[in-house]
Structures are given as structure tokens and as C-alpha cells.
Design a protein around this motif. Structure first.
Motif, PDB file in Angstrom:
ATOM      1  N   LEU A 277       0.419   5.234  -4.082  1.00 20.30           N
ATOM      2  CA  LEU A 277       0.648   6.444  -4.399  1.00 20.30           C
ATOM      3  C   LEU A 277       1.900   6.901  -5.260  1.00 20.30           C
ATOM      4  CD1 LEU A 277      -0.628   7.970  -0.845  1.00 20.30           C
ATOM      5  CD2 LEU A 277      -1.802   7.539  -2.957  1.00 20.30           C
ATOM      6  N   ALA A 278       2.730   5.653  -5.673  1.00 22.96           N
ATOM      7  CA  ALA A 278       3.792   6.025  -6.315  1.00 22.96           C
ATOM      8  C   ALA A 278       3.996   7.162  -7.475  1.00 22.96           C
ATOM      9  CB  ALA A 278       4.351   4.816  -7.093  1.00 22.96           C
ATOM     10  N   GLY A 279       2.757   7.322  -8.278  1.00 22.88           N
ATOM     11  CA  GLY A 279       2.794   8.178  -9.099  1.00 22.88           C
ATOM     12  C   GLY A 279       2.510   9.637  -8.599  1.00 22.88           C
TER      13      GLY A 279
ATOM     14  N   LEU B 274       0.927  -1.145  -0.152  1.00 23.66           N
ATOM     15  CA  LEU B 274       0.092  -0.090   0.029  1.00 23.66           C
ATOM     16  C   LEU B 274       0.793   1.196  -0.081  1.00 23.66           C
ATOM     17  CD1 LEU B 274      -2.996  -0.577   2.559  1.00 23.66           C
ATOM     18  CD2 LEU B 274      -2.704  -0.659   0.002  1.00 23.66           C
ATOM     19  N   GLY B 275       1.970   1.134   0.478  1.00 21.63           N
ATOM     20  CA  GLY B 275       3.025   2.326   0.736  1.00 21.63           C
ATOM     21  C   GLY B 275       2.892   2.751   2.385  1.00 21.63           C
TER      22      GLY B 275
END
Lengths: 512, 171
Positions: B167-169, B114-115
Motif C-alpha cells: 500500500l506504499a503509494g 505486504l506491509g
């Protein structure tokens, strides 16, 4: 004077804007977290370790010293207003401090604690400035056998003098030794006690153990009873200041507290716990106002708080000059050094004098900052006390996890940390002190290495530990530490009087 | 006290059971250490103090301490300790501990997929709820803020790596 030149150089570097800022940050964070109920300096430093991974060592250590100091100042606020000591060294403060707050004199109690801490901190830092270099020179005489005996003395005195039961203290220590043994043996390259797990070959990082035992263990312990405890914060009605009479009663107690705190902190006997209780007892005995005790006698706050702060400078003497932590909190400070590949010991003063002296200078500066932070701004810190405990302990779990996860983004590390947290929970539940465990983990490598070195020098002859006078003296002190708590009972028996208590207890050993 | 002890689930009985179990666990740990010691290789060359010496001392020590502790909670009971643990037992919610431990494990395993920010935003309100907080919306808000602030300040300012996950981007 050699010392003065060094100290001035230290001030020159500690007064640079960057280090001043870090010291200010440290004392502020320390106070903010230390003021939270149930959280003492050890837990505060453990939680904030990861913040400094990328700092330069001097800056990071200045910040840690600030956090430690701030944690102690903050802890006294919680003890006085909430009756919740963050660590065992503040327990003595709660007796009279909370009583004063209940009778509406919380302001005076906070003032005497803050000013007393400042006075004691400054005097004891002065003592540290002159004692530490002498001690470092003396420490150069230590040979492996002496070092090993010194670790034995530290192990024994911390477990025997602190905590209610020698048996449980020793069990806690041995669990720490076990955790410290896990991993590859440095001398022979053999994996030990790894249970076939490759992740354990490097051993368990001390940060993982510290955060698990102190942060997660404590959070679980509080969480288990969170629905059954209600806390009430006592308001501070009048200003935070003292009357003339309170000044007059406070200052002798501050000075006595300082004189008790510093030497006891410097001895391997568990840091600030014993001196704070000792100061409390002495003040009670010397007081002219015996009828006030239990209802809020100001000496009962002034003395122990001064002793507590003075003990911190005392603790730094063996920590900086011998690499020997004498309390759980000092052990965590040692971890902070080791993160930067610095090994405290006699050579530290020769190899990194800039760092040592900048650190000592920053202690003077931090004390002044804390006095300013704690007298006029005390109301801001009291606001922090109003954070609901549910959020507080959820936050501690988040920060504890962050501390370990940010080291290497490793899921396994975090799971090991949680497992140690569960261990810490059960230890607290069943009355095992957690301090000896962390001490065992940290000191084991030193104990084993010096033991091996000593025996290869003597070619396997164990008598080296008793034929060297220094080593023998240290071992005899260790035996004395085991016997000391039983002394009153023993004397009573010899005099054929009824025995009142089997063993004296110096505090409850809950250092976190 | 005696009447309480007769009931199986009374705090006193649970405390005593817990203490005895603790003693057995310590003894068991000592045994495990000693069996592990047997598997430690002796290493090449001559060494005065081999790699087995300290583990043996520690293993035997833990075994003995465990036995002594077992005696202190059975044959020669330490009444102070037992009454202390009994008082704590009465105030303990084991469900809270179990649920907290469970959510910690879930949290740790969600950090990567998930981050950091999202996992923390999820974990914080859940654990606050387990601890007894009643204000879900406030807790969710704090959790998400905490996750984002920590993620951004650690990765951007302190230079510490944390997983961005879903949420990487965006981050």
C-alpha cells in the motif's frame, strides 16, 4: 518542609494540561485493558510500552503509573463479576467478591473495591511521599556488596514466597538469568551465550522478553483451552453504591488493608500477592459476621482491594530509591524507566527531582480520576467484558507483535519474542511461575556488576559479603525467606503434632 | 487412574510424559550453556571476576535444577503438580497451539512484503478463526480496521516507523 516544597512543585508540573491529559489517558487505557478477563497490570504495561517511545520521560512515566493503577482498578471488576482474576493479587478479591455478585450484591462489591482502592491509594501515596526521600538518603550508604546482597534477597524472596514450588520458582529464575546473560559482556567486551548469532550480541531486549512471556505466552495458554471454557458475566442489578451498614463494615477493612499492603509492597517479597491474602485472612478472623464468609462478606473485598492498591505505592519505594523491582509488574515498570535511560536509585531523587515528584503528584491525581471513572461509569467498563475472547486474544497477539516490531522493524526480534512466548506457554502449562524469569532478566546486569565491583574493592575476597553488616543482614533475610514457608511444619514437628501441610503457599505466582 | 495410565494417549500419561520431557529439556539447556561457556574468551587484562563466572553459575544451576525436577516427576513424584497438569492436558487443544504458532510465523514474515496494515488485516481473522470464531466477515472487517488505524496513528501521530508494503503509494 523540604518534602512539601518538592511535592508542591510536583503538583505544579503534574497539573499542566499536557500531563493531566496523559494521566487521564493512562488511567482510562489501564482500566479498559485491565478490565479484560485474565489481563493484569503487568501485561497491560507491557502491551502499551511501545505507545510511548516518543513521549518525554515524565509524561510517559505518568501515563504508565496511570496504566498500572487503572489496571488494578479494572482487575477488581473482572474478579468480582467474572471470577477471573487478572493477576494473583486479585485472587483474594474473587472469593467474597464473586460470591457477592452471585447473590445480587455486585454493585456494593464494586463500590467497596473502588472506594477502598481510592482510600488506600491516597493514604499509601502519602506514606510514599514521606518514606521515599528518607529511603533514598539511606540508600546512599549502600555499597556494591550490599547491592549484590539486596538483589540476592529479591531473587530469593520472590521465588521462595510466591508460587507453589521453590524448585520450579528457582528454575524459572535461572532461565531468566540465562536470558539476561546473553550478549556482550559490558566489562570485558566478550560475547557470551550468543550461539554465534550476531543478532544476539546486543542481548535480548527486556521488552521482547516481557511481551513474549506475558502477552504471547498468556494468549497461547488461553487459546489452548479456549474451546473448553465458558464464562458468564454476572449482571449488576442495583446501582453501584453501598448501604450505611456496608460503609461501616468496609472502612476498618480499608484501613487495615492499607496498613498491611504498604509495608509488604515495600519489602522485596513479590509485591501485592502476600498482603492481599494476609488481609483476607485477617478480615475473616476479625469479622463479626463469620456466617457470611463464602457467601459474600464485604470485608473480604474491602480489605484485599485496599491492600492491593497500597502495595503498589509500597512497591514504588524500593523501585524508585534502590532501582529494585520486587514483583514482575514492578520489573516491567523498571523497563519503562530504562527505555528513557533513567536508572532508578538513590541518585534519581537528586538528578531528576522534577520527574520523581511529578510522578508522585500524578499518583494522587490518578487516584481521584479513577474513582470518578469507576463509580459512575462502571457500566461502560462492564460492556468491555462482553468482547468475545477469540477477538480479545487475537488482538493481544497483534498488539504484542506491534510492540516488538515497532522498536526496530526487525523480523528476528519478533521471532525471538514468539519463541519466548512459546517458552511462557510451556511454563504456564507445567506450573512454572513466569514472574521470577522476568525478574532474573532485569536484575542480572545489576547483580553481576555489583558483584564484580564488590570483589574488585575487596581484591577477590568473598568474605566482603558477610563482613559488611548491611550485606550480612540482607543475606540472612534471604535465608529467612527460604525457611519461612516451612516454618509451620517445623513448629508442628517440634511440638510433635501431626503435620498438616508441608509448606505454606502465598498465592499461585501467576502474575500477569 | 491406573486404567487411564495404561492407555498411551490418556491425559495422565501425556502429562507425565510432558513433565519428564520438560525436565530433560532443562537439563539439556544447562548442558548447552556449559558448552557455550567454554567458548567465552577471557578478555584482556586482569579482572577479578571474569566473564565466565556468572554463566558457569547459571549453567550449573540450571543443570542441577533440571536433575532435581526430573526426580520430582519420576522417583519422588509431586502428585499435586501431576494431577494439575493432567487436568490441563485434558482441556488442551494442541492443534490450536500449532496453528497459532504457525500463523504467527507467517504473520511476522509477511509484515515487510505486504506491509503492516495488510498483514494485520489478514492475520487477525485467521487467528480468530483458529481460536474458534465463526463470524468471518466481522473478523475481516475488524482486522483491516485495526491494521489501518494502527498503521496511520503510529506513523503519522506517534512517529514510529512501520512498513507500508503493497500500500506504499496509497497510504
Amino acid at each position: 518542609m523540604d518534602v512539601l516544597t518538592n511535592l508542591l512543585n510536583g503538583f505544579a508540573s503534574a497539573l499542566t494540561p499536557q500531563y493531566l491529559l496523559l494521566a487521564a489517558l493512562g488511567v482510562t487505557l489501564g482500566t479498559a485493558i485491565g478490565v479484560l478477563p485474565g489481563i493484569g497490570p503487568a501485561l497491560t504495561v507491557a502491551l502499551l510500552l511501545p505507545l510511548t517511545y516518543k513521549f518525554d520521560p515524565t509524561g510517559a512515566l505518568i501515563m504508565f503509573a496511570g496504566i498500572y493503577y487503572g489496571g488494578m482498578y479494572g482487575g477488581s471488576t473482572t474478579s468480582i463479576l467474572l471470577n477471573t482474576p487478572g493477576e494473583s493479587a486479585s485472587v483474594a478479591t474473587t472469593f467474597e467478591g464473586f460470591a457477592m455478585a452471585k447473590s445480587g450484591r455486585g454493585g456494593a462489591a464494586l463500590a467497596t473495591a473502588a472506594i477502598g482502592s481510592f482510600v488506600a491509594g491516597t493514604i499509601s501515596t502519602l506514606l510514599l511521599t514521606f518514606v521515599a526521600p528518607v529511603m533514598a538518603k539511606f540508600a546512599l550508604l549502600f555499597q556494591p556488596a550490599d547491592y549484590f546482597s539486596l538483589t540476592v534477597l529479591a531473587f530469593i524472596s520472590v521465588t521462595a514466597l510466591v508460587g507453589k514450588s521453590l524448585l520450579r520458582g528457582l528454575t524459572s529464575l535461572f532461565i531468566g538469568l540465562f536470558i539476561g546473560l546473553i550478549g556482550i559482556d559490558v566489562l570485558t567486551g566478550q560475547p557470551r551465550l550468543t550461539f554465534g548469532m550476531p543478532e544476539l550480541l546486543d542481548g535480548i531486549d527486556v521488552v521482547v522478553v516481557a511481551v513474549g512471556l506475558f502477552a504471547v505466552g498468556e494468549a497461547l495458554y488461553v487459546a489452548a483451552q479456549i474451546r473448553h471454557t465458558k464464562e458468564e458475566i454476572l449482571p449488576v442489578k442495583k446501582g453501584v453504591w453501598m448501604t450505611r451498614e456496608e460503609w461501616q463494615r468496609s472502612w476498618p477493612a480499608w484501613l487495615r488493608g492499607t496498613l498491611i499492603g504498604f509495608p509488604f509492597g515495600a519489602l522485596p517479597a513479590g509485591g501485592a500477592e502476600i498482603p492481599t491474602f494476609l488481609s483476607y485472612t485477617i478480615e475473616k478472623r476479625l469479622s463479626k459476621y463469620k456466617e457470611e464468609w463464602g457467601k459474600g462478606a464485604i470485608e473480604g473485598v474491602a480489605g484485599p482491594e485496599a491492600a492491593n492498591n497500597a502495595a503498589f505505592s509500597g512497591v514504588l519505594v524500593p523501585l524508585l530509591t534502590l532501582g529494585l523491582p520486587t514483583s514482575a509488574t514492578a520489573a516491567i515498570l523498571l523497563v519503562a524507566f530504562q527505555i528513557y535511560n533513567l536508572q532508578p536509585g538513590p541518585l534519581l531523587f537528586q538528578k531528576s527531582p522534577e520527574l520523581v515528584w511529578a510522578l508522585i503528584a500524578s499518583l494522587y491525581i490518578g487516584n481521584v480520576m479513577l474513582l470518578i471513572l469507576n463509580l459512575p461509569l462502571i457500566r461502560i467498563w462492564i460492556k468491555i467484558l462482553e468482547i468475545p475472547r477469540t477477538l480479545l486474544y487475537a488482538g493481544i497477539l497483534v498488539f504484542g507483535t506491534l510492540g516488538v516490531y515497532s522498536m526496530a522493524n526487525s523480523f528476528v526480534d519478533v521471532m525471538i519474542m514468539y519463541a519466548i512466548g512459546v517458552l511462557g506457554f510451556f511454563m504456564r502449562r507445567y506450573g512454572f511461575p513466569v514472574g521470577p524469569t522476568i525478574l532474573g532478566v532485569i536484575l542480572l546486569p545489576m547483580a553481576e556488576a555489583q558483584f564484580r565491583r564488590a570483589l574488585s574493592i575487596s581484591q577477590g575476597d568473598l568474605s566482603i559479603f558477610v563482613t559488611r553488616p548491611l550485606s550480612l543482614a540482607l543475606l540472612l533475610l534471604a535465608v529467612g525467606a527460604v525457611l519461612l514457608p516451612y516454618l509451620p511444619a517445623l513448629i508442628a514437628r517440634i511440638r510433635r503434632k501431626p503435620v498438616q501441610s508441608g509448606r505454606i503457599v502465598f498465592g499461585d505466582g501467576q502474575e500477569d | 487412574m491406573k486404567q487411564n495410565a495404561a492407555q498411551p494417549a490418556s491425559p495422565a500419561a501425556l502429562a507425565l510424559f510432558g513433565l519428564r520431557l520438560t525436565a530433560l529439556v532443562v537439563i539439556f539447556l544447562g548442558g548447552v550453556i556449559l558448552t557455550q561457556v567454554a567458548q567465552i574468551g577471557s578478555g584482556a587484562g586482569f579482572i577479578v571476576v571474569g566473564p565466565r563466572v556468572f554463566p558457569t553459575i547459571v549453567g550449573v544451576g540450571i543443570l542441577l535444577l533440571g536433575v532435581l525436577f526430573f526426580l520430582r516427576v519420576t522417583a519422588k513424584p509431586d502428585q499435586d503438580l501431576i494431577s494439575e497438569v493432567t487436568a490441563e492436558e485434558a482441556a488442551t487443544d494442541w492443534t490450536t497451539i500449532l496453528l497459532t504458532s504457525l500463523s504467527l510465523v507467517v504473520y511476522a514474515s509477511l509484515l515487510k512484503p505486504l506491509g503492516y496494515a495488510l498483514a494485520t488485516g489478514l492475520f487477525f481473522p485467521v487467528v480468530s478463526r483458529i481460536f474458534g470464531s465463526q463470524r468471518l466477515r466481522r473478523d475481516v472487517f475488524i482486522g483491516i480496521t485495526l491494521g489501518l488505524v494502527i498503521y496511520l496513528s503510529f506513523t503519522r501521530i506517534l512517529g514510529v516507523r512501520l512498513p507500508a508494503g503493497l500500500l506504499a503509494g496509497i497510504l
